[in-house]
Design an enzyme around this catalytic site. Sequence first.
Site, mmCIF file in Angstrom:
data_model
loop_
_atom_site.group_PDB
_atom_site.id
_atom_site.type_symbol
_atom_site.label_atom_id
_atom_site.label_comp_id
_atom_site.label_asym_id
_atom_site.label_seq_id
_atom_site.Cartn_x
_atom_site.Cartn_y
_atom_site.Cartn_z
ATOM 1 N N LYS A 97 50.322 40.244 84.496
ATOM 2 C CA LYS A 97 49.324 39.532 85.302
ATOM 3 C C LYS A 97 49.953 38.195 85.671
ATOM 4 O O LYS A 97 50.170 37.332 84.807
ATOM 5 C CB LYS A 97 48.026 39.320 84.512
ATOM 6 N N GLY A 158 36.504 30.690 83.776
ATOM 7 C CA GLY A 158 35.615 30.217 82.718
ATOM 8 C C GLY A 158 34.359 29.524 83.209
ATOM 9 O O GLY A 158 33.587 28.997 82.412
ATOM 10 N N ALA A 184 37.991 36.332 87.161
ATOM 11 C CA ALA A 184 37.602 34.935 86.940
ATOM 12 C C ALA A 184 36.214 34.602 87.479
ATOM 13 O O ALA A 184 35.864 34.950 88.597
ATOM 14 C CB ALA A 184 38.612 33.960 87.513
ATOM 15 N N GLY A 185 35.472 33.937 86.633
ATOM 16 C CA GLY A 185 34.173 33.393 87.031
ATOM 17 C C GLY A 185 33.001 34.326 86.828
ATOM 18 O O GLY A 185 31.847 33.918 86.980
ATOM 19 N N ASN A 206 36.298 37.904 80.648
ATOM 20 C CA ASN A 206 36.686 37.386 79.334
ATOM 21 C C ASN A 206 35.597 36.473 78.773
ATOM 22 O O ASN A 206 34.841 36.847 77.882
ATOM 23 C CB ASN A 206 38.029 36.653 79.431
#
Lengths: 258, 65
Positions: A97, A158, A184-185, A206
């Site tokens: 990644k 995050g 992301a997000g 995550n």
Amino acid sequence: MSSFFIAGHEFHSRLFTGTGKYASADAMMASLAASESELVTLSLRRMDLKHQTDNILQPLQQHGIKLLPNTSGARTAKEAVFAAELAREALETNWVKLEIHPDPRYLMPDGVETLLAAEELIKKGFVVMPYVHADPVLCKRLEEVGCQCVMPLGSPIGSNMGLASRPFLEIIIEQSAVPVIVDAGIGAPSDAALALEIGADAVLVNTAMAVAKQPAQMGKAFRLAVEAGRIAYESGLGEKRVQAQATSPLTEFLGALS
Amino acid sequence: MNIMLNDAPFDFSGETLKDLLDSLGKETKGIAVAIDQRVVPKSLWSNTELNEQSQVFIFESIAGG
């Protein structure tokens, strides 16, 4: 729900997951198991010579989850290529990644350096999964140089702000000939469901799972949301319209009473 | 001899990179090593001799997103 492929590898789950921010390795494994994720990301850092690091590799490998090292911490293409070569040696995989973000305050990916690094890594035999801004032009360029998928952001890493980039994600999805993984997000299962509903091939989650009060329950919630979103996409959503359109036939059968 | 390990002086009594890793007593699965900014494949650890000028960096896999 259909499966999909990246570089010839078949994935049955459309939920990819990160391993950061979990309170413990046990909490992480419980959450990942409930999520049924088949791919997780990992990072590299200089070894801490004074302390033993929690061994998370062993349980992940025992569980049969594919490992995807990232180049987090790289600020330039040169650093990212070096990080990828280290990761290939450490985790015995040529998948990477690719993420390059020079400013730790916003962690915005550097598109120019990412394209340069992707070209170099592909020449070196890597399967490159680039984390980028939701930029349709850049995503097309990355596909053209040989990236096996693209990973545009929904919103800052995050941030839990969901699909702030939705209009651009829709263009990327419409144009892309390689899988699109929204990364992301994504802060809630509904964000993940929406990403799949608009045609993303998968999402990477995550923070939302790792910081939940019940990470295992949240892993399950994301699994169900991703499945629902994909099934809805495959079923074909109805068009949005401004005016009402009756669901029941308007036969005026009560007209005689007025 | 003294080598530089992860940017700090380190007193090392062995000869090879493998000796160094053995002396640290660390799990070697999931780690990678670079000497003088070049990645050293695991297959070469036993044959890679260290000297006073060696700049060794050891990296480990950790949780991340």
